[in-house]
Design an enzyme around this catalytic site. Structure first.
Site, PDB file in Angstrom:
ATOM      1  CG  HIS A 111      -4.759   0.726  -3.437  1.00 51.71           C
ATOM      2  ND1 HIS A 111      -4.074   0.580  -2.242  1.00 51.71           N
ATOM      3  CD2 HIS A 111      -5.723  -0.227  -3.428  1.00 51.71           C
ATOM      4  CE1 HIS A 111      -4.619  -0.398  -1.550  1.00 51.71           C
ATOM      5  NE2 HIS A 111      -5.605  -0.913  -2.244  1.00 51.71           N
TER       6      HIS A 111
ATOM      7  CG  HIS B  42      -6.247  -8.905   1.166  1.00 51.32           C
ATOM      8  ND1 HIS B  42      -6.506  -9.174  -0.158  1.00 51.32           N
ATOM      9  CD2 HIS B  42      -6.027  -7.554   1.227  1.00 51.32           C
ATOM     10  CE1 HIS B  42      -6.458  -8.060  -0.861  1.00 51.32           C
ATOM     11  NE2 HIS B  42      -6.170  -7.070  -0.050  1.00 51.32           N
TER      12      HIS B  42
ATOM     13  CE  LYS C  21      -7.638  -1.510   5.570  1.00 47.62           C
ATOM     14  NZ  LYS C  21      -8.351  -1.556   4.281  1.00 47.62           N
TER      15      LYS C  21
ATOM     16  CE1 TYR D 107      -6.679  -6.660  -6.882  1.00 47.16           C
ATOM     17  CE2 TYR D 107      -6.527  -8.128  -4.989  1.00 47.16           C
ATOM     18  CZ  TYR D 107      -6.472  -6.855  -5.529  1.00 47.16           C
ATOM     19  OH  TYR D 107      -6.220  -5.779  -4.715  1.00 47.16           O
TER      20      TYR D 107
ATOM     21  NE  ARG E 122      -2.998  -3.671  -1.255  1.00 40.12           N
ATOM     22  CZ  ARG E 122      -2.510  -4.534  -0.377  1.00 40.12           C
ATOM     23  NH1 ARG E 122      -1.215  -4.743  -0.297  1.00 40.12           N
ATOM     24  NH2 ARG E 122      -3.326  -5.201   0.421  1.00 40.12           N
TER      25      ARG E 122
ATOM     26  NE  ARG F  98      -3.534  -2.244   2.802  1.00 42.61           N
ATOM     27  CZ  ARG F  98      -3.238  -3.435   3.347  1.00 42.61           C
ATOM     28  NH1 ARG F  98      -2.015  -3.642   3.839  1.00 42.61           N
ATOM     29  NH2 ARG F  98      -4.140  -4.404   3.427  1.00 42.61           N
TER      30      ARG F  98
END
Length: 292
Positions: free
Chosen positions: A235, A261, A164, A270, A238, A139
């Site tokens: 982003h 994640h 995150k 994706y 990414r 990120r």
């Protein structure tokens, strides 16, 4: 009490203390305070006097004024913390319902576009930073917070500290990314911009890191210089990282770990943009017997 004031009031101060006790991120704290301020401005009185009907009318006001679903839900989250935690009156939120967010697919660059964008960056620092964003799938905030000591060339990994969700993890470090980081380090170190154990990508003040806003500006400038018409942010690199790995048959659970994640569902988006996978699917018409 008036929480719209910038100076602290007892109620506002208590909410801030509640957030500090739980070590919420500064940006989260700002968003929660902003949500309560919006409610206060709507009520024109202290938010701790709100009723269930007041809160229902406030949500209707947000909807009618064209507030986006993301902003609306973020506002409700902040109010939920205020009423649940600070006031201990969570029952007041019973009629406040989050709205469903529209499902969108991310913008993804082709490998050629990603290479062209990185090459078009105006200086070697930005080229190295964008290479990390694309080559390691970080990120923007994670790229900016990297330190020199986070580069582990022996294990070929980047240490992402407090990403995150306040979680540490390791990201992949490819030989190409490592080569570009070393090239940037030699120049940055010679110019006195990189200190031992300092920021890998310092800002204008070497004691401070490059900001996510500055990195996004570098991406926009590079995309424009490369003639890329797509709407591109850091982003996007990414997203492109994850999509290109999926198209190369990397297990989606491995991609989930690399991206940091929490849920596989987040990574599965994706599969909707991996066009190479779509081209490999044999449609039912292709297998129908020819007409005699």
């Amino acid at each position: 009490m008036d929480t719209t004031a910038r100076t602290g009031t007892p109620l506002r101060q208590r909410m801030i203390e509640d957030m500090r006790m739980r070590k919420l991120e500064p940006r989260t704290q700002e968003a929660y305070i902003r949500a309560v301020r919006k409610l206060t401005e709507f009520l024109k009185r202290s938010p701790d006097t709100a009723t269930v009907e007041d809160l229902r009318n406030f949500q209707l006001h947000l909807v009618d004024s064209g507030t986006s679903p993301i902003t609306l839900n973020a506002t409700l989250t902040g109010l939920k913390f205020f009423f649940d935690t600070t006031l201990g009156r969570g029952e007041l939120m019973v009629r406040m319902q989050p709205v469903k967010l529209p499902r969108t697919v991310p913008v993804v660059l082709s490998m050629q576009e990603a290479a062209a964008l990185i090459a078009a960056a105006r200086n070697i620092k930005h080229q190295a930073a964008l290479s990390v964003a694309y080559g390691s799938g970080l990120r923007a905030s994670e790229v900016c917070r990297l330190k020199v000591g986070d580069v582990d060339s022996e294990r070929m990994a980047l240490r992402v500290e407090q990403g995150k969700g306040a979680k540490d993890r390791y990201a992949m470090l490819s030989p190409v990314v490592l080569q570009r980081l070393r090239a940037w380090w030699r120049i940055g170190h010679a110019q006195g911009k990189i200190f031992p154990n300092g920021w890998l990508f310092p800002g204008l003040d070497p004691m401070e890191p490059l900001t996510a806003r500055q990195l996004n500006r570098a991406v926009h400038d590079a995309a424009s210089a490369a003639g890329i018409a797509k709407r591109v942010t850091t982003h996007t690199l990414r997203h492109s990282f994850a999509t290109h790995l999926l198209e190369r048959k990397v297990d989606i659970r491995v991609i989930q770990v690399l991206l940091g994640h929490k849920k596989l569902e987040t990574t599965s988006i994706y599969a909707h943009v991996a066009t190479d996978l779509l081209r490999e699917v044999i449609g039912p018409l292709e297998e129908m017997p020819p007409k005699s």
